[in-house]
Design a protein around this motif. Structure first.
Motif, short mmCIF file in Angstrom:
data_model
loop_
_atom_site.label_atom_id
_atom_site.label_comp_id
_atom_site.label_asym_id
_atom_site.label_seq_id
_atom_site.Cartn_x
_atom_site.Cartn_y
_atom_site.Cartn_z
N ASP A 128 -5.42 7.65 3.71
CA ASP A 128 -5.63 5.99 4.29
C ASP A 128 -4.59 5.30 2.65
O ASP A 128 -4.72 3.51 3.25
CB ASP A 128 -7.23 6.11 3.98
CG ASP A 128 -7.81 7.01 5.38
OD1 ASP A 128 -6.98 6.39 6.06
OD2 ASP A 128 -8.37 6.44 5.54
N GLU A 129 -4.61 5.73 1.59
CA GLU A 129 -4.18 5.33 0.65
C GLU A 129 -2.82 4.73 0.90
O GLU A 129 -2.84 3.37 0.20
CB GLU A 129 -4.07 6.07 -0.74
CG GLU A 129 -5.39 6.36 -1.18
CD GLU A 129 -6.07 7.87 -1.19
OE1 GLU A 129 -5.25 8.48 0.64
OE2 GLU A 129 -7.00 8.65 -1.30
N ALA A 130 -2.58 5.21 1.92
CA ALA A 130 -0.69 4.19 1.68
C ALA A 130 -1.11 3.53 2.73
O ALA A 130 0.18 2.83 3.07
CB ALA A 130 0.16 5.92 2.52
N ARG A 159 3.98 4.81 6.65
CA ARG A 159 3.31 5.72 5.45
C ARG A 159 4.76 6.73 5.04
O ARG A 159 4.98 7.25 3.50
CB ARG A 159 1.97 6.45 6.03
CG ARG A 159 0.54 5.77 5.57
CD ARG A 159 -0.17 6.69 6.64
NE ARG A 159 -1.66 6.45 6.99
CZ ARG A 159 -2.99 6.28 6.85
NH1 ARG A 159 -3.10 7.97 7.01
NH2 ARG A 159 -3.40 5.31 7.03
N TRP A 160 5.82 6.73 5.74
CA TRP A 160 7.07 7.52 5.76
C TRP A 160 6.89 6.47 4.68
O TRP A 160 7.81 6.87 3.28
CB TRP A 160 7.89 6.95 6.81
CG TRP A 160 8.55 6.43 7.48
CD1 TRP A 160 7.80 5.08 8.13
CD2 TRP A 160 9.43 5.31 6.56
NE1 TRP A 160 8.59 4.16 8.07
CE2 TRP A 160 9.28 4.59 7.36
CE3 TRP A 160 10.34 5.61 5.58
CZ2 TRP A 160 10.46 3.62 7.04
CZ3 TRP A 160 11.25 4.49 5.19
CH2 TRP A 160 11.56 2.91 6.21
N ILE A 161 7.03 5.36 4.38
CA ILE A 161 7.33 4.43 3.12
C ILE A 161 6.91 4.99 1.51
O ILE A 161 7.87 5.45 0.50
CB ILE A 161 7.29 2.70 3.13
CG1 ILE A 161 7.57 2.77 4.29
CG2 ILE A 161 7.63 2.03 1.93
CD1 ILE A 161 7.76 1.14 4.64
N GLU A 169 0.96 -1.32 -0.10
CA GLU A 169 0.54 0.00 -0.12
C GLU A 169 0.97 1.19 -0.23
O GLU A 169 0.86 2.29 -1.42
CB GLU A 169 -1.31 -0.25 1.42
CG GLU A 169 -2.28 -0.79 1.11
CD GLU A 169 -2.22 -2.39 1.75
OE1 GLU A 169 -0.41 -2.59 1.97
OE2 GLU A 169 -2.70 -3.13 2.18
N PRO A 170 1.94 1.84 1.16
CA PRO A 170 2.62 2.74 0.69
C PRO A 170 3.19 2.87 -0.38
O PRO A 170 3.20 3.82 -0.97
CB PRO A 170 3.29 2.60 2.10
CG PRO A 170 3.52 0.96 2.76
CD PRO A 170 1.84 0.88 2.01
N VAL A 213 1.82 6.83 -7.23
CA VAL A 213 0.53 7.27 -7.41
C VAL A 213 0.77 8.85 -7.31
O VAL A 213 0.71 9.78 -8.29
CB VAL A 213 -0.48 6.99 -6.71
CG1 VAL A 213 -2.36 7.35 -7.09
CG2 VAL A 213 -0.92 5.62 -7.65
N THR A 214 1.92 8.92 -5.85
CA THR A 214 2.10 10.92 -5.36
C THR A 214 2.64 10.95 -6.63
O THR A 214 2.49 12.52 -7.37
CB THR A 214 2.93 11.01 -3.90
OG1 THR A 214 1.49 9.85 -3.36
CG2 THR A 214 2.73 11.96 -3.66
#
Length: 397
Positions: free
Chosen positions: A285-287, A294-296, A11-12, A18-19
């Motif tokens: 939440d996407e991460a 989520r830092w990943i 996920e992350p 995507v970011t």
């Protein structure tokens, strides 16, 4: 090894990719248009795009690992729009613009070292700052309609895809719009040939320009660019991370973005800052459900930007051979949401509506005095009007 949803990396990593894709494809056209507007050649614009992407990609990786938070950086999209708004009224030359970019880096670095400077920027009334941003964005946001009038058959497919994708695939609306524009450009070149006879530069390049510290460019470019970047990118970037429960490493972020801006300036980069809108993709939440991982997504986004940097030369070449106004139309569509938010922020409060209106029209007018453009004068006029027209507090009886 089985990767679970709770502790996995998928996920992350995907959120970071995507970011990077959305952040890069949604606004690179604005950067190209901005750099070209202040005198950059195609080679110098490609150099600026490449240098910016590499340096802020590395900055994202460093800040995310150091802070264990999804701290994402970006180029200053509103700042690039500011450069576009200067247009034909700018005549100080590319080296003077590069000198102004260098000053922006120095000012940002000072904000990291002296937090009171950041507080000073934050004290600019929000309606005035938003009105200046709205005025700066207006000319570029008109570009889609101007392109439609000049080249309806080329522009209409781009507008239709943007509208349909905005309705059903909002996150991917701008990448799909860009893809449509690239197809339109390819068909146009296939039918008409390369009328400009440009040599394709598909690989990324670096082009050095010795900065010229010109007073008019510092006042007319550096100060408005610094203010609009702080007010519309760095401060909202902190707010976005805070909304997801993360504390922005302010001093480290300003040091990295300030030093990074100063480093890329001679190579044509205009400004690096905290990401605002795209930051939510890596921090949300996407991460993944585990906020501590989520830092990943930040690291993944940084790596993604380093990969995308390799496209800089090709994208600038494509933009250069595109029919007039089409790339600017894509850039205008990318900024419509930001423009709408700026207008709402500028004119919602009744008590500041007149100063904000003065700021807006001055920034949008192309007003130039002493070689200094309308964004600076719009800010000055708005602050003066805000001070003069501010209701006085009644003295106690």
């Amino acid at each position: 090894m089985t990767i679970t949803a709770q502790g996995g990396l998928r996920e992350p990593i995907v959120a970071g990719i995507v970011t990077a894709l959305v952040g890069f494809t949604s606004s690179f056209a604005v950067v190209i248009a901005g750099l070209r507007a202040v005198g950059a050649t195609a080679e110098q614009a490609a150099s600026g795009l490449f240098a910016l992407t590499v340096v802020f990609g590395l900055g994202i990786i460093v800040l995310s690992i150091r802070s264990r938070a999804p701290v994402t950086l970006a180029w200053s999209t509103p700042g690039a729009a500011l450069l576009v708004s200067m247009g034909a009224g700018y005549d100080a030359g590319w080296a003077a613009a590069v000198g102004a970019f260098l000053v922006v880096g120095g000012l940002t670095l000072l904000v990291g070292l002296i937090p009171a400077l950041g507080d000073l920027i934050a004290r600019i009334p929000t309606p005035i700052a938003q009105a200046m941003l709205g005025g700066v964005l207006l000319s570029l946001c008109l570009a889609p309609m101007e392109s439609l009038a000049a080249e309806p058959l080329l522009t209409l497919p781009v507008l239709i895809v943007w509208l349909v994708a905005t309705r059903w695939l909002a996150r991917w609306a701008l990448p799909l719009t860009l893809l449509t524009a690239l197809v339109v450009i390819a068909v146009y070149v296939w039918v008409h040939g390369n009328e400009q006879h440009l040599e394709a530069t598909w690989l990324p390049t670096l082009s050095w320009t010795t900065p010229n510290l010109d007073v008019a460019a510092i006042v007319g470019i550096a100060i408005p660019l610094f203010v609009v970047t702080m007010a519309s990118q760095n401060i909202p970037g902190v707010a976005v991370l805070s909304s997801f429960g993360y504390t922005t490493p302010w001093r480290a972020a300003m040091t990295v973005t300030g030093a990074g801006t100063a480093f890329v300036a001679p190579f044509g980069g205009h400004a690096i800052n905290l990401a605002a809108l795209s930051a939510a993709l890596a921090a949300g939440d996407e991460a993944g459900p585990d906020r501590s991982r989520r830092w990943i997504a930040g690291v993944s986004a940084g790596v993604g930007y380093l990969v995308l940097a390799a496209l800089s030369g090709a994208l600038v070449t494509i933009a250069a051979i595109a029919p007039g106004g089409l790339v600017e139309a894509v850039a205008g569509l990318a900024l419509l949401g930001t423009f709408a938010a700026a207008v709402v922020g500028a004119f919602t409060a009744v008590e500041t509506r007149v100063p904000a209106a003065l700021t807006f029209v001055a920034a949008a007018s192309g007003l130039t005095f002493f070689g200094v453009g309308g964004a600076f004068w719009g800010l000055v006029i708005g602050l003066v009007a805000h001070t003069v027209l501010r209701p006085r507090t009644s003295a106690p009886r």
